[in-house]
Design a protein around this motif. Structure first.
Motif, PDB file in Angstrom:
ATOM      1  N   ILE A 167      -9.239  -9.788  11.114  1.00 30.04           N
ATOM      2  CA  ILE A 167      -8.673  -9.286  12.705  1.00 30.04           C
ATOM      3  C   ILE A 167      -9.510  -8.359  13.074  1.00 30.04           C
ATOM      4  CG2 ILE A 167      -6.300  -8.508  13.479  1.00 30.04           C
ATOM      5  CD1 ILE A 167      -5.156  -9.484  10.889  1.00 30.04           C
ATOM      6  N   LEU A 168      -9.742  -8.472  14.404  1.00 22.75           N
ATOM      7  CA  LEU A 168     -10.431  -7.365  15.248  1.00 22.75           C
ATOM      8  C   LEU A 168      -9.496  -6.950  16.261  1.00 22.75           C
ATOM      9  CD1 LEU A 168     -13.242  -9.998  16.235  1.00 22.75           C
ATOM     10  CD2 LEU A 168     -13.230  -8.551  14.265  1.00 22.75           C
ATOM     11  N   ASP A 169      -9.644  -5.643  16.463  1.00 24.52           N
ATOM     12  CA  ASP A 169      -9.045  -4.929  17.684  1.00 24.52           C
ATOM     13  C   ASP A 169      -9.456  -5.337  18.836  1.00 24.52           C
ATOM     14  OD1 ASP A 169     -11.274  -3.424  18.380  1.00 24.52           O
ATOM     15  OD2 ASP A 169     -10.358  -1.498  17.094  1.00 24.52           O
ATOM     16  N   LYS A 170      -8.910  -4.728  19.952  1.00 25.30           N
ATOM     17  CA  LYS A 170      -9.454  -5.241  21.266  1.00 25.30           C
ATOM     18  C   LYS A 170     -10.779  -4.791  21.770  1.00 25.30           C
ATOM     19  CE  LYS A 170      -7.473  -1.425  23.887  1.00 25.30           C
ATOM     20  NZ  LYS A 170      -9.051  -0.828  24.338  1.00 25.30           N
ATOM     21  N   ASP A 171     -11.591  -4.049  20.978  1.00 27.17           N
ATOM     22  CA  ASP A 171     -12.780  -3.546  21.059  1.00 27.17           C
ATOM     23  C   ASP A 171     -13.888  -4.476  20.138  1.00 27.17           C
ATOM     24  OD1 ASP A 171     -12.139  -1.570  23.024  1.00 27.17           O
ATOM     25  OD2 ASP A 171     -11.590  -0.225  21.481  1.00 27.17           O
ATOM     26  N   GLY A 172     -13.184  -5.424  19.616  1.00 30.27           N
ATOM     27  CA  GLY A 172     -14.155  -6.155  18.452  1.00 30.27           C
ATOM     28  C   GLY A 172     -14.382  -5.532  17.112  1.00 30.27           C
ATOM     29  N   LYS A 173     -13.626  -4.672  16.978  1.00 31.76           N
ATOM     30  CA  LYS A 173     -13.867  -3.565  15.619  1.00 31.76           C
ATOM     31  C   LYS A 173     -13.043  -4.405  14.522  1.00 31.76           C
ATOM     32  CE  LYS A 173     -13.308   0.505  13.105  1.00 31.76           C
ATOM     33  NZ  LYS A 173     -12.410   1.400  12.890  1.00 31.76           N
ATOM     34  N   THR A 174     -13.473  -4.766  13.346  1.00 33.87           N
ATOM     35  CA  THR A 174     -12.669  -5.160  12.500  1.00 33.87           C
ATOM     36  C   THR A 174     -11.758  -4.271  11.681  1.00 33.87           C
ATOM     37  OG1 THR A 174     -14.654  -6.903  11.646  1.00 33.87           O
ATOM     38  CG2 THR A 174     -12.683  -6.566   9.996  1.00 33.87           C
ATOM     39  N   VAL A 175     -10.822  -4.462  11.851  1.00 33.73           N
ATOM     40  CA  VAL A 175      -9.349  -3.698  11.242  1.00 33.73           C
ATOM     41  C   VAL A 175      -8.698  -4.335   9.916  1.00 33.73           C
ATOM     42  CG1 VAL A 175      -8.771  -2.653  13.607  1.00 33.73           C
ATOM     43  CG2 VAL A 175      -7.700  -4.560  12.964  1.00 33.73           C
ATOM     44  N   TYR A 176      -8.803  -5.642   9.692  1.00 30.60           N
ATOM     45  CA  TYR A 176      -8.347  -6.079   8.536  1.00 30.60           C
ATOM     46  C   TYR A 176      -9.277  -7.372   8.162  1.00 30.60           C
ATOM     47  CZ  TYR A 176      -5.634  -8.362   5.041  1.00 30.60           C
ATOM     48  OH  TYR A 176      -5.027  -8.820   3.757  1.00 30.60           O
ATOM     49  N   GLU A 177      -9.621  -7.530   6.989  1.00 35.74           N
ATOM     50  CA  GLU A 177     -10.376  -8.624   6.361  1.00 35.74           C
ATOM     51  C   GLU A 177      -9.763  -8.926   5.030  1.00 35.74           C
ATOM     52  OE1 GLU A 177     -12.708  -9.237   3.769  1.00 35.74           O
ATOM     53  OE2 GLU A 177     -12.845 -11.302   4.542  1.00 35.74           O
ATOM     54  N   GLY A 178      -8.897 -10.160   4.919  1.00 28.03           N
ATOM     55  CA  GLY A 178      -8.343 -10.435   3.481  1.00 28.03           C
ATOM     56  C   GLY A 178      -7.483 -11.703   3.511  1.00 28.03           C
ATOM     57  N   VAL A 179      -6.910 -11.753   2.500  1.00 23.97           N
ATOM     58  CA  VAL A 179      -5.878 -12.838   2.282  1.00 23.97           C
ATOM     59  C   VAL A 179      -4.677 -12.208   2.440  1.00 23.97           C
ATOM     60  CG1 VAL A 179      -5.169 -14.324   0.504  1.00 23.97           C
ATOM     61  CG2 VAL A 179      -7.356 -13.977   0.203  1.00 23.97           C
ATOM     62  N   LEU A 180      -4.051 -13.330   3.242  1.00 23.16           N
ATOM     63  CA  LEU A 180      -2.289 -13.056   3.508  1.00 23.16           C
ATOM     64  C   LEU A 180      -1.624 -14.295   3.094  1.00 23.16           C
ATOM     65  CD1 LEU A 180      -2.638 -11.649   7.131  1.00 23.16           C
ATOM     66  CD2 LEU A 180      -2.084 -10.171   4.796  1.00 23.16           C
ATOM     67  N   PRO A 181      -1.422 -14.457   1.633  1.00 21.52           N
ATOM     68  CA  PRO A 181      -0.730 -15.621   1.178  1.00 21.52           C
ATOM     69  C   PRO A 181       0.477 -15.933   2.154  1.00 21.52           C
ATOM     70  CG  PRO A 181      -0.971 -14.030  -0.403  1.00 21.52           C
ATOM     71  CD  PRO A 181      -1.227 -13.209   0.725  1.00 21.52           C
ATOM     72  N   GLY A 182       0.501 -17.351   2.342  1.00 16.68           N
ATOM     73  CA  GLY A 182       1.562 -17.974   3.404  1.00 16.68           C
ATOM     74  C   GLY A 182       1.563 -17.342   4.730  1.00 16.68           C
ATOM     75  N   GLY A 183       0.300 -16.397   4.978  1.00 15.80           N
ATOM     76  CA  GLY A 183       0.489 -15.787   6.406  1.00 15.80           C
ATOM     77  C   GLY A 183       1.284 -14.637   6.565  1.00 15.80           C
ATOM     78  N   GLU A 184       1.795 -14.175   5.527  1.00 12.35           N
ATOM     79  CA  GLU A 184       2.845 -13.224   5.351  1.00 12.35           C
ATOM     80  C   GLU A 184       2.004 -11.795   5.516  1.00 12.35           C
ATOM     81  OE1 GLU A 184       5.617 -10.722   2.150  1.00 12.35           O
ATOM     82  OE2 GLU A 184       5.163 -12.973   1.680  1.00 12.35           O
ATOM     83  N   GLY A 185       2.757 -11.140   6.716  1.00 11.19           N
ATOM     84  CA  GLY A 185       2.336  -9.843   7.027  1.00 11.19           C
ATOM     85  C   GLY A 185       1.532 -10.051   8.395  1.00 11.19           C
ATOM     86  N   LEU A 186       1.059 -11.046   8.533  1.00 15.23           N
ATOM     87  CA  LEU A 186       0.298 -11.295   9.911  1.00 15.23           C
ATOM     88  C   LEU A 186       0.832 -11.061  11.352  1.00 15.23           C
ATOM     89  CD1 LEU A 186      -2.689 -12.470  11.103  1.00 15.23           C
ATOM     90  CD2 LEU A 186      -1.428 -14.519  11.176  1.00 15.23           C
ATOM     91  N   ALA A 187       2.099 -11.276  11.362  1.00 16.47           N
ATOM     92  CA  ALA A 187       2.767 -10.918  12.726  1.00 16.47           C
ATOM     93  C   ALA A 187       2.825  -9.257  12.743  1.00 16.47           C
ATOM     94  CB  ALA A 187       4.126 -11.357  12.725  1.00 16.47           C
TER      95      ALA A 187
END
Length: 195
Positions: A167-187
């Motif tokens: 996940i990149l912020d609006k400036d292209g900086k990585t703010v998260y990299e990892g696993v989200l089982p079932g996509g939980e927490g993505l929203a």
């Protein structure tokens, strides 16, 4: 003689790393090769600078978004179009059950944040036909799905296993990299970036 032994061993180790299906939790939730913090990762493509001159619609395009690809449908894709908005890159493989489990939530986030954030699937570790079938079977055709058969985008973001989000912020900086089982927490992660 030693090279004959080491080369196959190195290739097997690399293949095992690429074909792992991620983990459901634990120390691999937040970052590659480091203890979990649950928030952000040091994996970061080099930042852009205004001196680079790579712009779109009058804004500087971050280095992370300076790549092109082809969608699973064979259409050209330029990541520069993602600039100025938070971006979720979902790295998946068509045969991965964990990826399939993430599909519904990822598609929902893509629909809910359309126009405010970008969601892009990056398929790898298989052939394009299998990737197309996965998109149809999972109903994830509502957002771009890139065919990365050669693994170029995976390498660019240092992704070594499927079922990963970058996940990149609006400036292209990585703010998260990892696993989200079932996509939980993505929203929640995307909501925090769009305000």
């Amino acid at each position: 003689m030693c090279a004959r032994t080491l080369l196959p061993a190195a290739l097997i180790a690399a293949l095992l790393a690429l074909t792992g299906c991620g983990t459901e939790g634990g120390a691999d939730d937040g970052m590659v090769g480091a203890p979990s913090s649950g928030s952000s990762s040091p994996v970061q493509p080099p930042a852009s600078s205004a001196a680079s001159g790579d712009t779109t619609a009058g804004s500087v395009v971050p280095q992370a978004l300076r790549f092109t690809a082809t969608t699973v449908d064979g259409k050209p894709f330029d990541a520069k179009t993602l600039a100025d908005k938070p971006t979720v890159l979902w790295f998946w493989a068509p045969w991965c059950p964990k990826c399939k489990a993430q599909a519904t939530e990822t598609a929902k986030v893509a629909a809910d944040y359309a126009g405010k954030a970008n969601v892009v699937g990056v398929a790898g570790l298989d052939r394009n036909d299998a990737m197309k079938n996965f998109v149809v079977d999972t109903g994830t055709g509502g957002f771009p799905q890139l065919s990365d058969e050669k693994g170029d985008i995976w390498k660019r973001f240092e992704v070594t296993e499927q079922s990963r989000y970058v996940i990149l912020d609006k400036d292209g900086k990585t703010v998260y990299e990892g696993v989200l089982p079932g996509g939980e927490g993505l929203a929640e992660k995307v909501a925090g970036l769009v305000g």
